[in-house]
Design a protein around this motif. Sequence first.
Motif, short mmCIF file in Angstrom:
data_model
loop_
_atom_site.label_atom_id
_atom_site.label_comp_id
_atom_site.label_asym_id
_atom_site.label_seq_id
_atom_site.Cartn_x
_atom_site.Cartn_y
_atom_site.Cartn_z
N LYS A 183 0.83 -1.20 0.00
CA LYS A 183 0.00 0.00 0.00
C LYS A 183 0.87 1.25 0.00
O LYS A 183 1.88 1.31 0.71
CB LYS A 183 -0.92 0.02 1.23
N ILE A 184 0.44 2.25 -0.76
CA ILE A 184 1.11 3.55 -0.75
C ILE A 184 0.55 4.33 0.43
O ILE A 184 -0.66 4.52 0.55
CB ILE A 184 0.86 4.29 -2.07
N ASN A 185 1.44 4.77 1.33
CA ASN A 185 1.02 5.46 2.55
C ASN A 185 1.83 6.72 2.76
O ASN A 185 2.89 6.91 2.15
CB ASN A 185 1.22 4.56 3.78
N ARG A 186 1.36 7.56 3.65
CA ARG A 186 2.12 8.70 4.15
C ARG A 186 2.59 8.26 5.54
O ARG A 186 1.76 7.90 6.39
CB ARG A 186 1.25 9.94 4.23
N ILE A 187 3.89 8.22 5.77
CA ILE A 187 4.42 7.70 7.04
C ILE A 187 5.27 8.76 7.73
O ILE A 187 5.74 9.71 7.12
CB ILE A 187 5.24 6.40 6.83
N GLU A 188 5.46 8.55 9.02
CA GLU A 188 6.30 9.43 9.83
C GLU A 188 7.68 8.79 9.99
O GLU A 188 7.87 7.60 9.69
CB GLU A 188 5.66 9.64 11.21
N LEU A 189 8.63 9.55 10.48
CA LEU A 189 10.01 9.10 10.60
C LEU A 189 10.14 7.85 11.48
O LEU A 189 10.88 6.93 11.13
CB LEU A 189 10.89 10.23 11.14
N ASN A 190 9.39 7.79 12.59
CA ASN A 190 9.51 6.62 13.48
C ASN A 190 9.07 5.34 12.78
O ASN A 190 9.65 4.28 12.99
CB ASN A 190 8.76 6.84 14.79
N GLU A 191 8.03 5.40 11.93
CA GLU A 191 7.60 4.23 11.17
C GLU A 191 8.68 3.80 10.18
O GLU A 191 8.94 2.60 10.01
CB GLU A 191 6.32 4.52 10.39
N PHE A 192 9.30 4.76 9.54
CA PHE A 192 10.36 4.46 8.58
C PHE A 192 11.56 3.82 9.26
O PHE A 192 12.11 2.84 8.76
CB PHE A 192 10.78 5.74 7.85
N ILE A 193 11.93 4.33 10.41
CA ILE A 193 13.08 3.77 11.14
C ILE A 193 12.78 2.33 11.56
O ILE A 193 13.62 1.44 11.41
CB ILE A 193 13.42 4.64 12.36
N MET A 194 11.57 2.08 12.05
CA MET A 194 11.20 0.72 12.47
C MET A 194 11.24 -0.25 11.30
O MET A 194 11.73 -1.37 11.42
CB MET A 194 9.81 0.72 13.11
N SER A 195 10.73 0.16 10.14
CA SER A 195 10.75 -0.74 8.98
C SER A 195 12.17 -0.94 8.46
O SER A 195 12.50 -2.00 7.94
CB SER A 195 9.83 -0.23 7.87
N SER A 196 13.02 0.05 8.61
CA SER A 196 14.41 -0.07 8.16
C SER A 196 15.21 -1.03 9.04
O SER A 196 16.18 -1.63 8.57
CB SER A 196 15.10 1.30 8.18
N LEU A 197 14.82 -1.15 10.29
CA LEU A 197 15.53 -2.04 11.21
C LEU A 197 15.17 -3.51 11.02
O LEU A 197 15.89 -4.38 11.49
CB LEU A 197 15.24 -1.63 12.66
N SER A 198 14.07 -3.78 10.35
CA SER A 198 13.66 -5.17 10.16
C SER A 198 14.60 -5.87 9.19
O SER A 198 15.32 -5.25 8.42
CB SER A 198 12.22 -5.24 9.65
#
Length: 165
Positions: free
Chosen positions: A98-113
């Motif tokens: 899904k195309i979403n608008r995300i915040e920095l904390n969501e991006f950091i969490m997905s990057s750590l996976s």
Amino acid sequence: MRLTELILILLISNFTFGQNKYVGIYNDRFSESIELKSDSTFVHNYRFDLSSSWTTGKWKVSNDTIYLKTELVSDSLQVRDSNGNKIKDSLVLSADLKINRIELNEFIMSSLSSGGQNRVKPPSKLYWKRNKLYRINENGTLDLRKLIAFWTDKKYKTYFRKETE
């Protein structure tokens, strides 16, 4: 008139359903799979231990050579200052379809996976023969190598085999 209609129906059905022999899920022996869908889209997956990758895109075929074109799914990342004011927007790879608008904390969490989009790139060209997809090397030859699997001393070919229905 009837003969013309019959020929037209046969041509249309052959054109429309000619790709059906390619449609299906193909797996290799090294944790990769490619699903070729009837709507000319594909999903490439890689799963090994705790890491994973997925990629989507479109596919087309010419003379039993299948061409995969990756289409990345992007999210809009909003970066804010400490007062909550928006500083900038950026496009980043999405963690899901899904195309979403995300915040920095969501991006950091997905990057750590240990999984995500397009971390293991799909092949760009494959050759279809007898329900198998063979990788095509940079020089245009088929990849017919046998590689040793790390969990055993046995060697396996690198092609993708079609799942049986």
